[in-house]
Design a protein around this motif. Structure first.
Motif, short mmCIF file in Angstrom:
data_model
loop_
_atom_site.label_atom_id
_atom_site.label_comp_id
_atom_site.label_asym_id
_atom_site.label_seq_id
_atom_site.Cartn_x
_atom_site.Cartn_y
_atom_site.Cartn_z
N SER A 119 -3.30 -32.11 -29.63
CA SER A 119 -2.76 -31.69 -30.92
C SER A 119 -1.65 -30.66 -30.79
O SER A 119 -0.90 -30.44 -31.72
N CYS A 120 -1.52 -30.01 -29.66
CA CYS A 120 -0.50 -28.98 -29.48
C CYS A 120 0.25 -29.24 -28.18
O CYS A 120 -0.21 -28.88 -27.11
N CYS A 121 1.41 -29.85 -28.28
CA CYS A 121 2.14 -30.20 -27.05
C CYS A 121 3.64 -30.14 -27.29
O CYS A 121 4.33 -31.14 -27.18
N SER A 122 4.14 -28.99 -27.62
CA SER A 122 5.54 -28.88 -27.96
C SER A 122 6.48 -28.90 -26.75
O SER A 122 7.66 -29.07 -26.90
N ALA A 123 5.93 -28.71 -25.56
CA ALA A 123 6.79 -28.67 -24.38
C ALA A 123 6.21 -29.49 -23.25
O ALA A 123 4.99 -29.65 -23.14
N ALA A 124 7.10 -30.01 -22.42
CA ALA A 124 6.67 -30.75 -21.24
C ALA A 124 6.11 -29.78 -20.21
O ALA A 124 6.46 -28.60 -20.20
N PRO A 125 5.26 -30.28 -19.32
CA PRO A 125 4.77 -29.40 -18.25
C PRO A 125 5.93 -28.90 -17.39
O PRO A 125 6.96 -29.56 -17.28
N LEU A 126 5.74 -27.76 -16.79
CA LEU A 126 6.79 -27.14 -15.97
C LEU A 126 7.25 -28.05 -14.84
O LEU A 126 8.45 -28.17 -14.58
N TRP A 127 6.31 -28.74 -14.17
CA TRP A 127 6.68 -29.60 -13.05
C TRP A 127 7.59 -30.73 -13.51
O TRP A 127 8.48 -31.15 -12.77
N TRP A 128 7.41 -31.23 -14.73
CA TRP A 128 8.24 -32.32 -15.24
C TRP A 128 9.66 -31.83 -15.49
O TRP A 128 10.63 -32.50 -15.17
N ARG A 129 9.79 -30.64 -16.06
CA ARG A 129 11.12 -30.08 -16.33
C ARG A 129 11.86 -29.73 -15.05
O ARG A 129 13.08 -29.83 -14.98
N TRP A 130 11.14 -29.34 -14.01
CA TRP A 130 11.77 -28.99 -12.74
C TRP A 130 12.29 -30.21 -11.98
O TRP A 130 13.11 -30.07 -11.08
N LEU A 131 11.81 -31.40 -12.34
CA LEU A 131 12.33 -32.61 -11.70
C LEU A 131 13.83 -32.76 -11.93
O LEU A 131 14.55 -33.23 -11.05
N ASP A 132 14.33 -32.36 -13.10
CA ASP A 132 15.77 -32.40 -13.37
C ASP A 132 16.53 -31.62 -12.30
O ASP A 132 17.54 -32.08 -11.76
N TYR A 133 16.05 -30.44 -12.00
CA TYR A 133 16.73 -29.59 -11.02
C TYR A 133 16.58 -30.12 -9.60
O TYR A 133 17.49 -30.00 -8.79
N PHE A 134 15.42 -30.72 -9.31
CA PHE A 134 15.24 -31.34 -8.01
C PHE A 134 16.28 -32.44 -7.80
O PHE A 134 16.93 -32.51 -6.74
N PHE A 135 16.46 -33.31 -8.81
CA PHE A 135 17.44 -34.39 -8.70
C PHE A 135 18.86 -33.84 -8.61
O PHE A 135 19.71 -34.39 -7.91
N LEU A 136 19.13 -32.76 -9.29
CA LEU A 136 20.46 -32.14 -9.19
C LEU A 136 20.72 -31.63 -7.77
O LEU A 136 21.83 -31.80 -7.25
N ILE A 137 19.73 -31.03 -7.17
CA ILE A 137 19.89 -30.51 -5.79
C ILE A 137 20.10 -31.65 -4.81
O ILE A 137 21.01 -31.60 -3.97
#
Length: 116
Positions: free
Chosen positions: A39-57
């Protein structure tokens, strides 16, 4: 038989870009599944958001290696321009500097895949 080598920067870059695109496409489905399960999920887990930066690196390293081994300055410039576009669009999505569609990140991502 297709000769694929993970030592080539183009192969690493194309693989990274492709995985990044899968990550970007999967994100809306991930949010939908999360919204349906809690019922309360306004943000993605931290590991999912960090994947963007992993792919950038990873893509940064691949472009850097391509720049060292390629003589085509136009392609190298285009790779850096679209990488910067992807970086700015991801940072903008995280920090909300400018209100634009989340789909903007697909433009530089598709170009990076195509250029590899």
């Amino acid at each position: 038989m297709l000769n694929i080598s993970l030592n080539k920067s183009d192969t690493i870059g194309a693989l990274s870009s492709g995985l990044c695109m899968i990550h970007c496409i999967a994100t809306p489905f991930f949010f939908f599944a999360t919204a349906c399960s809690t019922s309360c999920c306004s943000a993605a887990p931290l590991w999912w958001r960090w994947l963007d930066y992993f792919f950038l690196i990873v893509s940064f390293i691949a472009i850097q290696q391509s720049a060292k081994s390629s003589n085509n300055k136009l392609i190298i410039s285009a790779l850096w321009i679209f990488w910067m576009g992807l970086l700015v669009s991801i940072l903008n999505l995280n920090f909300n500097w400018i209100s634009i569609s989340e789909n903007v990140k697909f433009i530089p991502a598709f170009f990076l895949i195509g250029l590899h």
